[in-house]
Write an enzyme that holds these catalytic residues in place. Structure first.
Site, mmCIF file in Angstrom:
data_model
loop_
_atom_site.group_PDB
_atom_site.id
_atom_site.type_symbol
_atom_site.label_atom_id
_atom_site.label_comp_id
_atom_site.label_asym_id
_atom_site.label_seq_id
_atom_site.Cartn_x
_atom_site.Cartn_y
_atom_site.Cartn_z
ATOM 1 N N SER A 20 29.015 44.817 46.851
ATOM 2 C CA SER A 20 27.901 44.411 45.995
ATOM 3 C C SER A 20 27.428 43.006 46.359
ATOM 4 C CB SER A 20 28.326 44.465 44.525
ATOM 5 O OG SER A 20 29.498 43.701 44.342
ATOM 6 N N ALA A 262 32.552 32.766 43.620
ATOM 7 C CA ALA A 262 31.735 33.895 43.178
ATOM 8 C C ALA A 262 30.708 34.172 44.265
ATOM 9 C CB ALA A 262 31.057 33.555 41.856
ATOM 10 N N LYS A 263 30.012 35.290 44.082
ATOM 11 C CA LYS A 263 29.020 35.671 45.109
ATOM 12 C C LYS A 263 27.969 34.581 45.303
ATOM 13 C CE LYS A 263 30.527 40.019 45.572
ATOM 14 N NZ LYS A 263 30.881 41.035 44.634
ATOM 15 N N ARG A 264 27.725 33.776 44.241
ATOM 16 C CA ARG A 264 26.678 32.745 44.340
ATOM 17 C C ARG A 264 27.088 31.583 45.261
ATOM 18 N NH1 ARG A 264 29.227 32.074 39.514
ATOM 19 N NH2 ARG A 264 30.498 30.194 39.495
#
Ligand code: GLU
Length: 301
Positions: A20, A262-264
């Site tokens: 994701s 995190a993905k950010r």
């Protein structure tokens, strides 16, 4: 008597990223830990690692992220046994497990929207804080199954586990963790977790326990952020007569702000480091030795 090391079967581990978003340093560290437990000195060598792609969430999973995961692992110099296993190809297995739990009277349909659950929790006499603040209040648990089945023809719904009834059936459970020792399972704290989502045919918990058993995983190596999940996963294993693997929950890679990645955190993306011409095997060796790029460290969430 402790058997000689050669008689202890080498572990079968897995690395199970969700496609994701891009993998970051924390995923790289998790992959290295699982790889090392299977093939490295720690595991005595001779083990196996399976790459599982956790893509049941069709809305968030992207093919380009799968490609990026494969490229990241190749860049780090990590390999695995056999073909990658895609959860999206195994939905019938999860559905069969859900059917079993429903037939045991332990799964029920839930028609609540997120907003309705939040409103109900907020309106309860003593609005809870902490983990209880997001725990499902059990609104649909008492709906007659025949009435729920009729409503299900037209109303979106998910399936939940009646955790109290499940615990009453199994009695006390425990799992073994390399870092934490023997841990008593406490699944009630998480409330009636989702087994199959309204927008996805299984939940992470259900798919995960079915897969760990079907793939013969004997050692689950993963981040400490998933310790909480292990309580209910242990319960699902007992209900479905599945073996319980050993666990090794490792600390997480923390960013320069001291928070878990995190993905950010784009700067920590393995693809960004790869594109910048970084040396993958060297990074893998550093992470393996507990050396992190400047600003990053290892800690518990
Ligand atoms: N797919 C899960 C995640 O990326 C990990 C599942 C697991 O290791 O059990 O958080």
């Amino acid at each position: 008597m402790t058997p000689p090391a050669s008689a202890i079967p080498a572990p079968v581990t897995r690395f199970a990223p969700s496609p994701s978003g891009p993998l970051h340093l924390g995923h790289g560290y998790a992959a290295i830990m699982a790889h090392d437990a299977a093939y490295g000195d720690v595991g005595g060598g001779g083990g196996r690692m399976i790459l599982r792609i956790d893509d049941i969430d069709a809305a968030r999973s992207r093919r380009e992220h799968v490609a990026s995961i494969l490229a990241d692992l190749a860049w780090l110099g990590l390999d695995w046994d056999g073909d990658p296993v895609f959860q999206s190809h195994r939905l019938a297995r999860y559905d069969a497990a859900l059917g079993r739990l429903a037939a045991m009277g332990l799964a029920y349909r839930c028609f609540c929207t997120r907003a309705a659950i939040a409103a109900e929790i907020a309106a309860s006499a003593s609005a809870p804080h902490g983990p209880a603040a997001s725990r499902y209040p059990g609104t649909c648990r008492g709906i007659d199954p025949a009435a729920a089945a009729a409503r299900a023809a037209t109303e979106p719904h998910c399936w939940r586990l009646d955790v109290a009834a499940a615990v009453a059936r199994t009695g006390p459970l425990a799992w073994h963790d390399a870092a934490l020792g023997t841990v008593a399972a406490a699944p009630l704290a998480g409330g009636d977790i989702v087994l199959a989502r309204r927008d996805a045919p299984s939940s992470y918990h259900l798919a995960n326990v079915v897969d760990d058993a079907d793939l013969g995983i004997t050692l689950v190596v993963r981040g400490a952020d998933l310790v909480d999940a292990t309580h209910v996963q242990r319960l699902l294993q007992a209900l479905l007569d599945l073996p319980s693997p050993r666990y090794a929950h490792h600390p997480l890679v923390l960013g320069p702000d001291g928070r878990r990645l995190a993905k950010r955190d784009r700067a920590a993306a393995l693809a960004a480091l790869r594109d910048a011409g970084g040396d993958g095997p060297r990074l893998a060796a550093d992470l393996h030795a507990g050396r992190f790029p400047a600003g990053y460290s290892l800690g518990n969430p």
